[in-house]
Design a protein around this motif. Structure first.
Motif, PDB file in Angstrom:
ATOM      1  N   GLY A  56       0.783  -1.232   0.000  1.00 52.51           N
ATOM      2  CA  GLY A  56       0.000   0.000   0.000  1.00 52.51           C
ATOM      3  C   GLY A  56       0.813   1.278   0.000  1.00 52.51           C
ATOM      4  N   CYS A  57       2.034   1.224   0.541  1.00 55.26           N
ATOM      5  CA  CYS A  57       2.807   2.471   0.643  1.00 55.26           C
ATOM      6  C   CYS A  57       3.800   2.647  -0.501  1.00 55.26           C
ATOM      7  CB  CYS A  57       3.505   2.570   1.990  1.00 55.26           C
ATOM      8  SG  CYS A  57       4.869   1.440   2.246  1.00 55.26           S
ATOM      9  N   ALA A  58       4.119   1.590  -1.236  1.00 59.28           N
ATOM     10  CA  ALA A  58       5.033   1.654  -2.387  1.00 59.28           C
ATOM     11  C   ALA A  58       6.241   2.536  -2.100  1.00 59.28           C
ATOM     12  CB  ALA A  58       4.285   2.127  -3.624  1.00 59.28           C
ATOM     13  N   PRO A  59       7.073   2.158  -1.116  1.00 57.86           N
ATOM     14  CA  PRO A  59       8.178   3.028  -0.723  1.00 57.86           C
ATOM     15  C   PRO A  59       9.286   3.107  -1.771  1.00 57.86           C
ATOM     16  CG  PRO A  59       8.377   0.926   0.380  1.00 57.86           C
ATOM     17  CD  PRO A  59       7.060   0.907  -0.353  1.00 57.86           C
ATOM     18  N   ASP A  60       9.987   4.231  -1.750  1.00 56.05           N
ATOM     19  CA  ASP A  60      11.189   4.402  -2.562  1.00 56.05           C
ATOM     20  C   ASP A  60      12.402   3.853  -1.826  1.00 56.05           C
ATOM     21  OD1 ASP A  60      10.027   5.954  -4.796  1.00 56.05           O
ATOM     22  OD2 ASP A  60       9.671   7.457  -3.241  1.00 56.05           O
ATOM     23  N   VAL A  61      12.359   3.904  -0.485  1.00 56.73           N
ATOM     24  CA  VAL A  61      13.426   3.404   0.377  1.00 56.73           C
ATOM     25  C   VAL A  61      12.778   2.835   1.632  1.00 56.73           C
ATOM     26  CG1 VAL A  61      15.485   4.020   1.756  1.00 56.73           C
ATOM     27  CG2 VAL A  61      15.093   5.132  -0.458  1.00 56.73           C
ATOM     28  N   ILE A  62      13.343   1.746   2.143  1.00 59.55           N
ATOM     29  CA  ILE A  62      12.910   1.160   3.413  1.00 59.55           C
ATOM     30  C   ILE A  62      13.978   1.450   4.453  1.00 59.55           C
ATOM     31  CG2 ILE A  62      12.392  -0.990   4.643  1.00 59.55           C
ATOM     32  CD1 ILE A  62      11.476  -2.112   1.877  1.00 59.55           C
ATOM     33  N   VAL A  63      13.558   1.949   5.624  1.00 56.81           N
ATOM     34  CA  VAL A  63      14.454   2.177   6.754  1.00 56.81           C
ATOM     35  C   VAL A  63      14.088   1.112   7.787  1.00 56.81           C
ATOM     36  CG1 VAL A  63      15.197   3.802   8.533  1.00 56.81           C
ATOM     37  CG2 VAL A  63      14.576   4.650   6.249  1.00 56.81           C
ATOM     38  N   MET A  64      15.027   0.195   8.065  1.00 51.33           N
ATOM     39  CA  MET A  64      14.708  -1.015   8.824  1.00 51.33           C
ATOM     40  C   MET A  64      15.640  -1.198  10.020  1.00 51.33           C
ATOM     41  SD  MET A  64      12.878  -3.956   8.735  1.00 51.33           S
ATOM     42  CE  MET A  64      12.272  -3.949   7.059  1.00 51.33           C
ATOM     43  N   ASP A  65      15.065  -1.257  11.218  1.00 52.62           N
ATOM     44  CA  ASP A  65      15.851  -1.614  12.392  1.00 52.62           C
ATOM     45  C   ASP A  65      16.291  -3.062  12.241  1.00 52.62           C
ATOM     46  OD1 ASP A  65      16.996  -1.340  14.941  1.00 52.62           O
ATOM     47  OD2 ASP A  65      15.184  -2.046  15.931  1.00 52.62           O
ATOM     48  N   VAL A  66      17.477  -3.393  12.735  1.00 55.84           N
ATOM     49  CA  VAL A  66      17.971  -4.763  12.625  1.00 55.84           C
ATOM     50  C   VAL A  66      17.426  -5.629  13.759  1.00 55.84           C
ATOM     51  CG1 VAL A  66      20.032  -6.229  12.690  1.00 55.84           C
ATOM     52  CG2 VAL A  66      20.039  -4.111  11.351  1.00 55.84           C
ATOM     53  N   LEU A  67      17.531  -5.146  14.994  1.00 54.90           N
ATOM     54  CA  LEU A  67      17.138  -5.965  16.145  1.00 54.90           C
ATOM     55  C   LEU A  67      15.695  -5.698  16.529  1.00 54.90           C
ATOM     56  CD1 LEU A  67      20.367  -5.575  18.294  1.00 54.90           C
ATOM     57  CD2 LEU A  67      19.732  -7.455  16.774  1.00 54.90           C
ATOM     58  N   MET A  68      14.809  -6.600  16.083  1.00 58.13           N
ATOM     59  CA  MET A  68      13.376  -6.483  16.370  1.00 58.13           C
ATOM     60  C   MET A  68      12.831  -7.871  16.663  1.00 58.13           C
ATOM     61  SD  MET A  68      11.901  -3.986  13.353  1.00 58.13           S
ATOM     62  CE  MET A  68      12.145  -5.180  12.054  1.00 58.13           C
ATOM     63  N   THR A  69      11.611  -7.887  17.168  1.00 54.83           N
ATOM     64  CA  THR A  69      10.890  -9.139  17.335  1.00 54.83           C
ATOM     65  C   THR A  69       9.545  -8.979  16.636  1.00 54.83           C
ATOM     66  OG1 THR A  69       9.910  -8.413  19.417  1.00 54.83           O
ATOM     67  CG2 THR A  69      11.960  -9.661  19.563  1.00 54.83           C
ATOM     68  N   PRO A  70       8.881  -9.981  16.155  1.00 53.57           N
ATOM     69  CA  PRO A  70       9.303 -11.377  16.179  1.00 53.57           C
ATOM     70  C   PRO A  70      10.343 -11.718  15.107  1.00 53.57           C
ATOM     71  CG  PRO A  70       7.205 -11.220  15.058  1.00 53.57           C
ATOM     72  CD  PRO A  70       7.550  -9.834  15.534  1.00 53.57           C
ATOM     73  N   TRP A  71      10.490 -10.882  14.081  1.00 46.80           N
ATOM     74  CA  TRP A  71      11.515 -11.118  13.060  1.00 46.80           C
ATOM     75  C   TRP A  71      12.535 -10.002  13.149  1.00 46.80           C
ATOM     76  CZ3 TRP A  71       7.393 -10.659   8.671  1.00 46.80           C
ATOM     77  CH2 TRP A  71       6.462 -11.694   8.783  1.00 46.80           C
ATOM     78  N   ASP A  72      13.795 -10.324  12.930  1.00 44.46           N
ATOM     79  CA  ASP A  72      14.775  -9.252  12.854  1.00 44.46           C
ATOM     80  C   ASP A  72      14.657  -8.569  11.491  1.00 44.46           C
ATOM     81  OD1 ASP A  72      16.298 -10.697  10.916  1.00 44.46           O
ATOM     82  OD2 ASP A  72      17.733 -11.396  12.402  1.00 44.46           O
ATOM     83  N   GLY A  73      15.406  -7.494  11.299  1.00 39.13           N
ATOM     84  CA  GLY A  73      15.311  -6.743  10.056  1.00 39.13           C
ATOM     85  C   GLY A  73      15.691  -7.554   8.833  1.00 39.13           C
TER      86      GLY A  73
ATOM     87  N   GLU B 200      15.403 -10.869   8.418  1.00 41.55           N
ATOM     88  CA  GLU B 200      14.325 -11.809   8.117  1.00 41.55           C
ATOM     89  C   GLU B 200      13.137 -11.071   7.495  1.00 41.55           C
ATOM     90  OE1 GLU B 200      12.079 -15.230   7.649  1.00 41.55           O
ATOM     91  OE2 GLU B 200      14.223 -14.975   7.969  1.00 41.55           O
ATOM     92  N   THR B 201      12.855  -9.876   7.984  1.00 39.77           N
ATOM     93  CA  THR B 201      11.764  -9.084   7.414  1.00 39.77           C
ATOM     94  C   THR B 201      12.041  -8.785   5.946  1.00 39.77           C
ATOM     95  OG1 THR B 201      11.257  -8.120   9.573  1.00 39.77           O
ATOM     96  CG2 THR B 201      10.445  -6.938   7.636  1.00 39.77           C
ATOM     97  N   VAL B 202      13.267  -8.393   5.628  1.00 39.84           N
ATOM     98  CA  VAL B 202      13.616  -8.109   4.232  1.00 39.84           C
ATOM     99  C   VAL B 202      13.531  -9.378   3.384  1.00 39.84           C
ATOM    100  CG1 VAL B 202      15.495  -7.388   2.696  1.00 39.84           C
ATOM    101  CG2 VAL B 202      14.945  -6.039   4.724  1.00 39.84           C
ATOM    102  N   ARG B 203      13.969 -10.514   3.923  1.00 46.22           N
ATOM    103  CA  ARG B 203      13.826 -11.786   3.189  1.00 46.22           C
ATOM    104  C   ARG B 203      12.367 -12.054   2.834  1.00 46.22           C
ATOM    105  NH1 ARG B 203      16.275 -13.876   7.095  1.00 46.22           N
ATOM    106  NH2 ARG B 203      18.477 -14.110   7.111  1.00 46.22           N
ATOM    107  N   ARG B 204      11.490 -11.834   3.796  1.00 45.00           N
ATOM    108  CA  ARG B 204      10.060 -12.073   3.560  1.00 45.00           C
ATOM    109  C   ARG B 204       9.485 -11.056   2.574  1.00 45.00           C
ATOM    110  NH1 ARG B 204       7.287 -15.157   8.325  1.00 45.00           N
ATOM    111  NH2 ARG B 204       9.095 -16.181   9.248  1.00 45.00           N
ATOM    112  N   MET B 205       9.962  -9.825   2.633  1.00 49.11           N
ATOM    113  CA  MET B 205       9.529  -8.825   1.652  1.00 49.11           C
ATOM    114  C   MET B 205       9.963  -9.235   0.248  1.00 49.11           C
ATOM    115  SD  MET B 205      10.358  -5.248   3.562  1.00 49.11           S
ATOM    116  CE  MET B 205       9.162  -4.481   4.642  1.00 49.11           C
TER     117      MET B 205
END
Length: 134
Positions: A50-67, A69-74
């Motif tokens: 929905g947001c169609a970003p030009d850039v993603i700003v992603m924290d590395v240490l998060m739960t339940p997925w780290d940054g 893993e989140t990028v892998r899923r994206m």
């Protein structure tokens, strides 16, 4: 800041610490970016189309997925059309897992000045402009 008449860059900002996420949103909005926030990886995955970003700003240490893993899923969700990622972390730069040859990634160590984050976002966008699909 965004030049008058220019389209602002769209950002997806992901951090699981509510105060940091709020501060990032305020700081980046004041710099002229269009900001969508997500408090964790699953919410970021839901917000991405929905947001169609030009850039993603992603924290590395998060739960339940780290940054990472989140990028892998994206990547699994959108494939090669994933925009460049600026990873944020309070720890020394880890060796990131293989995210694929089409991922443009940048890394910024916390704490950082707002101007450093803005520069990293602009650099990531410029670096990613060569490979992103139309």
């Amino acid at each position: 800041m965004t030049a008058p008449g220019a389209t602002p860059l769209r950002l997806l900002v992901v951090d699981d610490e509510a105060q940091i996420l709020e501060l990032l949103e305020l700081t980046l909005s004041l710099q002229g970016f269009e900001v969508t926030t997500a408090p964790n990886g699953p919410a970021a995955l839901d917000a991405l189309p929905g947001c169609a970003p030009d850039v993603i700003v992603m924290d590395v240490l998060m739960t339940p997925w780290d940054g990472f893993e989140t990028v892998r899923r994206m990547l699994a969700q959108v494939g090669a059309g994933l925009p460049p990622v600026v990873f944020l972390s309070g720890l020394a730069r880890p060796t990131p897992p293989e995210l694929g040859p089409r991922i443009q990634e940048h890394y910024l160590l916390k704490p950082f000045r707002p101007s450093q984050l803005v520069e990293a976002i602009r650099r990531a966008h410029a670096d990613g402009a060569d490979w992103r699909p139309p």
